[in-house]
Design a protein around this motif. Structure first.
Motif, PDB file in Angstrom:
ATOM      1  N   SER A 160       3.299  26.086  46.695  1.00 52.33           N
ATOM      2  CA  SER A 160       3.089  24.811  46.006  1.00 52.33           C
ATOM      3  C   SER A 160       2.816  25.033  44.521  1.00 52.33           C
ATOM      4  O   SER A 160       2.239  26.051  44.136  1.00 52.33           O
ATOM      5  CB  SER A 160       1.890  24.091  46.635  1.00 52.33           C
ATOM      6  OG  SER A 160       1.424  23.050  45.805  1.00 52.33           O
ATOM      7  N   PRO A 161       3.195  24.069  43.668  1.00 47.75           N
ATOM      8  CA  PRO A 161       2.877  24.192  42.241  1.00 47.75           C
ATOM      9  C   PRO A 161       1.383  24.147  41.955  1.00 47.75           C
ATOM     10  O   PRO A 161       0.960  24.450  40.840  1.00 47.75           O
ATOM     11  CB  PRO A 161       3.605  23.000  41.610  1.00 47.75           C
ATOM     12  CG  PRO A 161       3.890  22.066  42.723  1.00 47.75           C
ATOM     13  CD  PRO A 161       4.050  22.894  43.946  1.00 47.75           C
ATOM     14  N   THR A 162       0.581  23.806  42.961  1.00 48.84           N
ATOM     15  CA  THR A 162      -0.876  23.776  42.783  1.00 48.84           C
ATOM     16  C   THR A 162      -1.549  25.048  43.303  1.00 48.84           C
ATOM     17  O   THR A 162      -2.766  25.170  43.241  1.00 48.84           O
ATOM     18  CB  THR A 162      -1.493  22.559  43.495  1.00 48.84           C
ATOM     19  OG1 THR A 162      -1.231  22.641  44.899  1.00 48.84           O
ATOM     20  CG2 THR A 162      -0.914  21.257  42.952  1.00 48.84           C
ATOM     21  N   PHE A 163      -0.780  26.009  43.808  1.00 44.94           N
ATOM     22  CA  PHE A 163      -1.352  27.233  44.381  1.00 44.94           C
ATOM     23  C   PHE A 163      -2.087  28.059  43.326  1.00 44.94           C
ATOM     24  O   PHE A 163      -1.671  28.133  42.169  1.00 44.94           O
ATOM     25  CB  PHE A 163      -0.248  28.106  44.972  1.00 44.94           C
ATOM     26  CG  PHE A 163       0.048  27.833  46.435  1.00 44.94           C
ATOM     27  CD1 PHE A 163      -0.453  26.716  47.075  1.00 44.94           C
ATOM     28  CD2 PHE A 163       0.840  28.716  47.158  1.00 44.94           C
ATOM     29  CE1 PHE A 163      -0.173  26.477  48.415  1.00 44.94           C
ATOM     30  CE2 PHE A 163       1.129  28.490  48.491  1.00 44.94           C
ATOM     31  CZ  PHE A 163       0.616  27.380  49.130  1.00 44.94           C
ATOM     32  N   ASN A 164      -3.171  28.709  43.781  1.00 46.00           N
ATOM     33  CA  ASN A 164      -3.838  29.699  42.938  1.00 46.00           C
ATOM     34  C   ASN A 164      -3.200  31.071  43.210  1.00 46.00           C
ATOM     35  O   ASN A 164      -2.297  31.196  44.054  1.00 46.00           O
ATOM     36  CB  ASN A 164      -5.349  29.720  43.172  1.00 46.00           C
ATOM     37  CG  ASN A 164      -5.721  30.056  44.624  1.00 46.00           C
ATOM     38  OD1 ASN A 164      -5.029  30.828  45.290  1.00 46.00           O
ATOM     39  ND2 ASN A 164      -6.820  29.485  45.099  1.00 46.00           N
ATOM     40  N   SER A 197       4.544  14.429  39.165  1.00 44.64           N
ATOM     41  CA  SER A 197       3.714  14.676  40.347  1.00 44.64           C
ATOM     42  C   SER A 197       3.371  16.146  40.536  1.00 44.64           C
ATOM     43  O   SER A 197       2.339  16.475  41.117  1.00 44.64           O
ATOM     44  CB  SER A 197       4.420  14.153  41.602  1.00 44.64           C
ATOM     45  OG  SER A 197       5.698  14.747  41.749  1.00 44.64           O
ATOM     46  N   SER A 198       4.215  17.045  40.021  1.00 41.49           N
ATOM     47  CA  SER A 198       3.985  18.475  40.222  1.00 41.49           C
ATOM     48  C   SER A 198       2.939  19.066  39.282  1.00 41.49           C
ATOM     49  O   SER A 198       2.440  20.163  39.527  1.00 41.49           O
ATOM     50  CB  SER A 198       5.303  19.240  40.064  1.00 41.49           C
ATOM     51  OG  SER A 198       6.201  18.907  41.096  1.00 41.49           O
ATOM     52  N   PHE A 199       2.616  18.364  38.202  1.00 41.92           N
ATOM     53  CA  PHE A 199       1.588  18.881  37.282  1.00 41.92           C
ATOM     54  C   PHE A 199       0.546  17.826  36.911  1.00 41.92           C
ATOM     55  O   PHE A 199      -0.295  18.042  36.038  1.00 41.92           O
ATOM     56  CB  PHE A 199       2.225  19.473  36.015  1.00 41.92           C
ATOM     57  CG  PHE A 199       3.136  18.542  35.249  1.00 41.92           C
ATOM     58  CD1 PHE A 199       2.628  17.679  34.290  1.00 41.92           C
ATOM     59  CD2 PHE A 199       4.502  18.526  35.487  1.00 41.92           C
ATOM     60  CE1 PHE A 199       3.460  16.824  33.567  1.00 41.92           C
ATOM     61  CE2 PHE A 199       5.358  17.680  34.776  1.00 41.92           C
ATOM     62  CZ  PHE A 199       4.836  16.825  33.818  1.00 41.92           C
ATOM     63  N   GLN A 200       0.564  16.707  37.607  1.00 44.37           N
ATOM     64  CA  GLN A 200      -0.401  15.622  37.368  1.00 44.37           C
ATOM     65  C   GLN A 200      -1.840  16.104  37.497  1.00 44.37           C
ATOM     66  O   GLN A 200      -2.738  15.653  36.783  1.00 44.37           O
ATOM     67  CB  GLN A 200      -0.134  14.483  38.372  1.00 44.37           C
ATOM     68  CG  GLN A 200      -0.804  13.169  38.034  1.00 44.37           C
ATOM     69  CD  GLN A 200       0.019  12.313  37.090  1.00 44.37           C
ATOM     70  OE1 GLN A 200       1.121  12.683  36.709  1.00 44.37           O
ATOM     71  NE2 GLN A 200      -0.520  11.172  36.710  1.00 44.37           N
ATOM     72  N   LEU A 262       3.655  24.352  32.916  1.00 45.90           N
ATOM     73  CA  LEU A 262       3.470  23.073  33.608  1.00 45.90           C
ATOM     74  C   LEU A 262       2.566  23.166  34.836  1.00 45.90           C
ATOM     75  O   LEU A 262       1.683  22.332  35.026  1.00 45.90           O
ATOM     76  CB  LEU A 262       4.831  22.510  34.037  1.00 45.90           C
ATOM     77  CG  LEU A 262       5.757  21.987  32.941  1.00 45.90           C
ATOM     78  CD1 LEU A 262       7.011  21.390  33.566  1.00 45.90           C
ATOM     79  CD2 LEU A 262       5.051  20.952  32.080  1.00 45.90           C
ATOM     80  N   PHE A 263       2.778  24.166  35.671  1.00 47.84           N
ATOM     81  CA  PHE A 263       2.139  24.186  36.984  1.00 47.84           C
ATOM     82  C   PHE A 263       0.849  25.009  37.005  1.00 47.84           C
ATOM     83  O   PHE A 263       0.719  26.008  36.280  1.00 47.84           O
ATOM     84  CB  PHE A 263       3.081  24.768  38.038  1.00 47.84           C
ATOM     85  CG  PHE A 263       4.395  24.044  38.193  1.00 47.84           C
ATOM     86  CD1 PHE A 263       4.530  22.715  37.849  1.00 47.84           C
ATOM     87  CD2 PHE A 263       5.497  24.710  38.709  1.00 47.84           C
ATOM     88  CE1 PHE A 263       5.731  22.050  38.004  1.00 47.84           C
ATOM     89  CE2 PHE A 263       6.708  24.062  38.878  1.00 47.84           C
ATOM     90  CZ  PHE A 263       6.829  22.724  38.521  1.00 47.84           C
TER      91      PHE A 263
END
Length: 317
Positions: A160-164, A197-200, A262-263
């Motif tokens: 996911s683009p939100t992964f650490n 939505s991917s970097f909101q 972005l992510f």
């Protein structure tokens, strides 16, 4: 304990589906379809000439295909009454340019019916769009088979683009891919466009102390907020992945070091000395990035898992 058992089961399942195939060969079709690869390249060239979004679309499509059940073309299958396919899973809703693979398949079928898999066509097309965008070339190992299973529910396995960083490392290592592969393949983000939505999460309500992710360059964050306001109502609003989003180059890494990624998953690459060192290396050397990217793409695209050669990429035989 239950969650640990579930995690181990998922890892075991992934390894039972995916394996690094050493049966692939760059000259796999030299006798059975010698002009097949050329036909794919011609179809891709025509598509790119008419639509500049095709390179990013096909590169992402190949990545999303390989990370589920191996590079088996399962992302190309359409949903039917009894099953929702991968392409209709939440992370894949924005995938497009499937028509390019369909046209390439049609051209190849006219030359060599039932010989070249859709999975191989997608792998060749991914290489071609990198080259057409100014990036490196490589010999694509071929001989993949197409899969018969495609489930939207399995797309939750995609990074996911939100992964650490820890989550990214786990996702890649489950597929036999290293930290070097993670950083090199992230460079594919040099192409294309991302929806808000991917970097909101980085530009609104980031955490309890910050509205904006403090690792973002302030002026860059401001520009992102202007195109992606809190209650954004523009359907296709977003931003290009980097400032040269039509060119396959190392700009992504340069901007990442400036706080202009972005992510969250991009920023995560700076969280450890090893990954940050690789980012710096690739930012300072286009050649080093190209060499690493080619190596990692061949490694990733050698994950196999299919059973047949589909006659139509959208449906099983």
């Amino acid at each position: 304990m239950a969650s640990m058992a579930a995690c181990l089961l998922m890892i075991t399942t992934i390894f039972s589906i995916l394996h690094l195939s050493f049966g692939l060969s760059s000259d796999y079709y030299s006798k059975t379809c010698p002009k097949g690869e050329e036909a794919v390249t011609d179809a891709v060239k025509k598509a790119v000439a008419n639509d500049q979004t095709v390179p990013a679309a096909l590169l992402r499509m190949h990545f999303h295909d390989c990370f589920i059940r191996g590079c088996d073309g399962s992302v190309l299958l359409k949903s039917n009454g009894n099953n929702t396919a991968e392409k209709d899973g939440p992370p894949n809703i924005s995938l497009h340019a499937f028509y390019v693979i369909d046209k390439a398949k049609k051209a190849v079928e006219s030359l060599c019916p039932g010989v070249v898999s859709c999975a191989d066509i997608l792998a060749i097309a991914a290489r071609d769009v990198v080259v057409l965008s100014g990036g490196p070339t490589w010999e694509v190992p071929k001989g993949r088979k197409d899969g018969r299973i495609s489930k939207a529910s399995e797309t939750i396995q995609l990074p996911s683009p939100t992964f650490n960083l820890s989550q990214l490392q786990q996702s890649f290592s489950q597929r036999g891919l290293s930290i070097e592969d993670l950083v090199a393949l992230s460079g594919g983000h040099t192409l294309g466009f991302s929806h808000c939505s991917s970097f909101q999460n980085r530009i609104h309500n980031f955490d309890g102390s910050h509205d904006i992710d403090p690792s973002l360059n302030p002026s860059f964050a401001s520009s992102l907020r202007s195109v992606c306001p809190m209650h954004n109502k523009v359907k296709n609003a977003g931003a290009t992945m980097d400032s040269t989003s039509a060119s396959f180059d190392n700009t992504y890494y340069k901007l990442l070091l400036q706080g202009k990624s972005l992510f969250s998953s991009d920023q995560a690459l700076l969280a450890h000395p090893k990954t940050k060192g690789l980012v710096s290396k690739f930012a300072s050397s286009q050649g080093a990035f190209s060499q690493a990217f080619v190596k990692s793409m061949i490694k990733m695209s050698s994950l196999t898992g299919g059973q047949e050669v589909r006659l139509d990429c959208k449906v099983v035989n």
